[in-house]
Design a protein around this motif. Structure first.
Motif, short mmCIF file in Angstrom:
data_model
loop_
_atom_site.label_atom_id
_atom_site.label_comp_id
_atom_site.label_asym_id
_atom_site.label_seq_id
_atom_site.Cartn_x
_atom_site.Cartn_y
_atom_site.Cartn_z
N THR A 670 0.83 -1.21 0.00
CA THR A 670 0.00 0.00 0.00
C THR A 670 0.86 1.25 0.00
N GLU A 674 1.06 4.11 -2.81
CA GLU A 674 0.70 5.48 -2.47
C GLU A 674 1.82 6.46 -2.81
N LYS A 745 -9.22 9.64 9.68
CA LYS A 745 -8.93 10.00 8.29
C LYS A 745 -7.48 9.72 7.93
N ILE A 748 -7.26 5.94 7.33
CA ILE A 748 -7.88 5.53 6.07
C ILE A 748 -6.93 5.78 4.91
N ALA A 749 -6.19 6.90 4.96
CA ALA A 749 -5.24 7.18 3.88
C ALA A 749 -4.16 6.11 3.78
N THR A 752 -6.09 2.38 2.60
CA THR A 752 -6.99 2.35 1.44
C THR A 752 -6.59 1.27 0.44
N ARG A 753 -5.27 1.19 0.19
CA ARG A 753 -4.81 0.19 -0.80
C ARG A 753 -5.08 -1.22 -0.31
N GLU A 754 -4.91 -1.46 1.01
CA GLU A 754 -5.20 -2.78 1.57
C GLU A 754 -6.68 -3.13 1.41
N LEU A 755 -7.53 -2.14 1.62
CA LEU A 755 -8.97 -2.38 1.46
C LEU A 755 -9.29 -2.76 0.02
N ILE A 756 -8.66 -2.05 -0.93
CA ILE A 756 -8.95 -2.33 -2.35
C ILE A 756 -8.43 -3.71 -2.74
N LEU A 762 -15.34 0.03 2.42
CA LEU A 762 -15.25 0.81 3.66
C LEU A 762 -16.44 1.76 3.78
N THR A 764 -18.00 4.72 6.50
CA THR A 764 -17.73 5.50 7.72
C THR A 764 -19.01 6.21 8.17
#
Length: 890
Positions: A670, A674, A745, A748-749, A752-756, A762, A764
């Motif tokens: 991630t 990024e 926040k 989350i930044a 985010t890549r791990e979630l994708i 996600l 909130t």
């Protein structure tokens, strides 16, 4: 006219006696046949002699008469007024000239002598009058009921009147020669110098100011001073100051200010608002309390219509009629009505107003409106209260009464009074019967009170007496009474209470036995102190130990070895902590109490121990410092526990840092994505910028846009690196006010890549404007990342439903901010729910079981709590609660 008559009488007398004398001289000269010149000389002596009487006219007439006599009797031819001999004529002329001149000169000398005598008399009278006036003015200066002070340029007192010196509590001799600044407060002396300087700069001009002066006894005297500078006889300037005592006026002003404040408080306490209303102009005034009663904004312009609008519908017509009647026929009015307030509550208002006429002749209504809601509610309780009062008198053995000071009989006495005297209710009792039951030794005191009550309009009496009951027992009665003044200004009655204090008298006997028990209790306390785990100590005025209790042996300290030593000689940390001991010694030198001084020493075995001690100075009856007394405690175990806890916290911080670094390793993909994404954009935008610049005519606008995009992408990459460095950094905990939503926040930044990559959606639900918490941003980010990564891993095996991760934040009823991370994964087995937060417990094949345990430690270190929330459906929900930042709470 009176002076003219006196002058005429004096001239006639002078001429008459002068003529007779001239006749005698003439007869004598004729008889003696004296020479012409000798006779003329005799005449001249008579004229000059009588000229001393004072009339120049009479002297001139005598001169003419003498010349006629000389010419007629003695100048040839005799008995004729004709003079033939030139020599005789010359003598006659000389005689007349000498007599006239001599008379004139003698008159002048006499007048000057009389003028000198009158001047001397006038001077004597003036001197006496001046002395008398000086005496009167000095008496006025000395005894005038005002303070007069004369000072020189330096402010030295040259003179002061007796009244002024007495008013300040001094003798005149104590003030003369001293600085006038000595009678001013320290903070007012600069002001006094300025006032004197102003007078000297404007000589002859009066100056006025108000100041406080200090009497000799230290009390304050307020004065209004009128001062003027003038030049003294030697052209030396002096300042004369007249002081008017305005202490009472100042007290009155202060009392007025207090009165205004008390009035406002009284209105608030009595729920009474005041108002005024000018019928002609419509102008009105409402007090602050009236606004509060009406529940209106104090900025609202007062008007009768506002009251009508708030009036209860059933009372509105009567209120309108009262207002209309007041406008038609301005007279005093009194009215009661109800208000319906915006919150639906109802208030009962009682309004009273009276008319006054202003200076312009207009009619003003001035009145008060009282919230009597409570009174209306209390009316029903009043009757019950009367019954309660009678019962309370019976229970408290207190009776009330009223005594006619002229009829010498009771106007009223409650049933409890009769019971105290041993009479039955409703029994007819005469005053003589009542007196018969008062102890004979106490009866004169009661009669003296009744006599004094007739003469003392402000009298308040408190006295004791005894009642002898028929069964032989005796009651002790304590009575309190005060006089009541009638409308005629005379004392009409005495109102008071009788209280049965027989038990109090009996309590005195019990008090003596209690004192003995108290002494026994004091000894018991000493025994307790001797058996306590702490030890007591005492030092002398030189701070050397003079006494130690035997409990020092429990800490391994020999009391005998410490006698005569100083505390800083016992301690082993004086060189390590010099500031602490410097402050402690300063406290001892100032004779101030101290508390919880902790120092290190060694016991008799040579082992370091920690002692906590507190002390308080004590003084003799003459106020001399005698030393300190205090208590000491061995807190070695507490210190050792604190040190162990600090080591544990350090180990936990190390472990948390390792966990964060491990988590960063899991987020490598991630993080790389990024960073690579903005770097690729930077390269692309840089190529584009070169293209725009290499054109034949460079496109600067497009190149500038490319550079701006490069800057934005560089900031993005820098922000990612900042977050990673913050998580990887090993540093001290930094507790700051934080917004938990901002922390979410940042997390989350990073994830985010791990979630994708794990196909997790996600969601909130962050409550806006949450109050601040107090915490370390990096550690809280670590907790949230751990919970998010656990949720992502828990949903790896899910294929039959949407992989959804929910982050929520809000505030509960207890004033805490909470955050929950909920997944839709495999969930937690019921048997594992109680152990999942324990160290080294894990359901992962390759896990250490420290992630959630570290999260719990971090949350608890922040004063919060981490828990597993109950969840319907698949998945698990972890929630942590944190207290608010203290500034938000306060």
């Amino acid at each position: 006219m009176y002076d003219h008559i006196n002058n005429f009488k004096r001239s006639a007398t002078q001429f008459t006696f002068g003529s007779i004398t001239l006749a005698i001289v003439t007869l004598a000269s004729l008889h003696l046949q004296t020479h012409f010149a000798a006779t003329a000389f005799g005449y001249l002596l008579v004229i000059l002699l009588f000229s001393l009487i004072g009339s120049f006219v009479a002297s001139s007439a005598l001169s003419v008469l003498a010349i006629a006599a000389l010419a007629y009797y003695f100048a040839p031819p005799a008995f004729s007024l004709r003079i033939d001999d030139p020599q005789v004529l010359l003598v006659v002329v000389a005689f007349f000239t000498v007599s006239i001149v001599g008379t004139h000169l003698i008159g002048k000398v006499r007048q000057e002598r009389e003028a000198a005598r009158e001047t001397a008399a006038e001077l004597r009278r003036s001197a006496a009058d001046l002395k008398d006036r000086e005496k009167r003015w000095r008496a006025i200066f000395e005894h005038n009921p005002s303070m007069y002070v004369m000072v020189d340029e330096a402010g030295t007192v040259l003179n002061v009147n007796t009244f002024g010196a007495t008013q300040l509590g001094y003798a005149c001799s104590e003030l003369i020669g001293q600085s006038i600044l000595g009678v001013f407060l320290e903070e007012d002396r600069a002001f006094a110098r300025k006032c004197i300087r102003t007078c000297l700069e404007e000589i002859g001009q009066s100056q006025t100011w108000e100041a406080q002066k200090v009497r000799k006894d230290g009390s304050i005297l307020w004065v209004r001073e009128n001062a003027k500078a003038m030049l003294w006889a030697d052209e030396r300037p002096v300042v004369l100051i007249a002081c008017e005592d305005i202490t009472e006026r100042k007290r009155t002003e202060l009392a007025l200010q207090r009165s205004e404040a008390h009035l406002a408080q009284a209105q608030e306490l009595s729920n009474t608002g005041s108002f005024s209303w000018n019928v002609a102009t419509g102008e009105a005034f409402w007090s602050k309390e009236l606004y509060r009663i009406l529940q209106l904004d104090p900025q609202t312009v007062p008007a009768p219509e506002l009251i009508v609008a708030r009036t209860h519908p059933d009372d509105r017509s009567s209120v309108k009629e009262t207002i209309d009647q007041a406008m038609r026929d301005p007279k005093n009015f009194e009215h009661e009505y109800r208000l319906v307030l915006p919150d639906g509550s109802v208030k009962h208002i009682h309004a009273r107003a009276r008319t006054t006429r202003t200076a312009t002749g207009d009619i003003d209504f001035v009145g008060a409106a009282t919230d009597i809601t409570a009174a209306r509610q209390a009316e029903q309780q009043l009757r019950r209260s009367e019954a309660y009062l009678a019962e309370a008198q019976r229970l408290s053995h207190t009776g009330s009464w009223s005594w006619d000071v002229y009829r010498l009989d009771f106007i009223y006495r409650s049933a409890e009074v009769d019971r105290l005297f041993g009479f039955k209710p409703q029994e007819a009792v005469s005053i003589e019967t009542i007196r018969s039951r008062i102890h004979p030794d106490d009866l004169p005191r009661l009669q003296e009170v009744q006599r004094l009550a007739r003469d003392d309009k402000d009298g308040r009496f408190e006295y004791d007496f005894r009642i002898l009951l028929p069964d032989g027992s005796m009651r002790h009665i304590h009575s309190v009474a005060h006089v009541v003044v009638g409308s005629d200004g005379n004392v009409s009655e005495l109102i008071g209470t009788h209280m049965d204090v027989t038990e109090q008298y009996a309590a005195r006997d019990r008090l003596e036995s209690t004192l003995a028990a108290l002494l026994e209790s004091e000894q018991r306390f000493r025994d307790y102190a001797e058996t306590a785990s702490d030890w007591l100590w005492e030092t002398g005025p030189d701070h050397q130990v003079t006494h130690l209790s035997e409990h020092t042996s429990a800490a391994g300290i020999l009391a005998t070895g410490l006698m005569g030593t100083l505390r800083w000689d016992i301690a082993c940390d004086v060189e390590e902590e010099p500031e602490k001991w410097r402050q402690h010694r300063a406290t001892l030198e100032a004779h101030l109490p101290f508390r919880d001084l902790v120092y290190r020493t060694i016991n008799r075995m040579g082992t370091p121990i920690y002692v906590r001690t507190s002390g308080k100075p004590f003084f003799g009856v003459d106020g001399n410092f005698l030393g300190y007394r205090g208590v000491s405690t061995d807190i070695t175990a507490i210190i050792r526990a604190d040190q162990a806890e600090q080591q544990l916290r350090k180990a936990q911080a190390e472990l948390a840092h390792v966990t964060r670094v491990t988590t960063l390793g899991e987020l490598t993909t991630t993080i790389a994505h990024e960073i690579n994404q903005p770097l690729a954009a930077i390269i692309s935008n840089a190529d584009a910028c070169l293209g725009w610049m290499n054109r034949e005519t460079p496109d600067l606008s497009a190149a500038r846009s490319s550079v701006e995009w490069i800057i934005e992408d560089a900031i993005r990459a820098s922000e990612v690196i900042r977050r990673v460095r913050a998580l990887a950094k090993k540093g001290e905990i930094e507790m700051l006010p934080l917004d938990i939503n901002d922390v979410v926040k940042d997390v989350i930044a990073l994830v985010t890549r791990e979630l994708i990559s794990h196909q997790v959606a996600l969601k909130t639900d962050l409550t806006a404007a949450l109050p601040a918490i107090y915490g370390d941003r990096i550690q809280l980010q670590q907790v949230i990342i751990n919970l998010v990564m656990n949720g992502i891993e828990a949903m790896d095996a899910v294929t039959d439903r949407t992989r959804e991760l929910v982050i929520q934040s809000s505030r509960d009823d207890m004033g805490h901010v909470w955050l929950a991370v909920t997944d839709s994964g495999v969930g937690i087995a019921e048997n594992d729910a109680d152990r999942v937060l324990d160290p080294f417990f894990t359901t992962k094949s390759n896990g250490l079981g420290m992630g959630l345990s570290i999260c719990r430690s971090i949350v608890e270190a922040h004063g919060g709590r981490l828990s597993i929330a109950r969840k319907r459906g698949p998945g698990a929900s972890f929630r942590f609660d944190l207290p608010l930042h203290q500034e938000v709470v306060s």
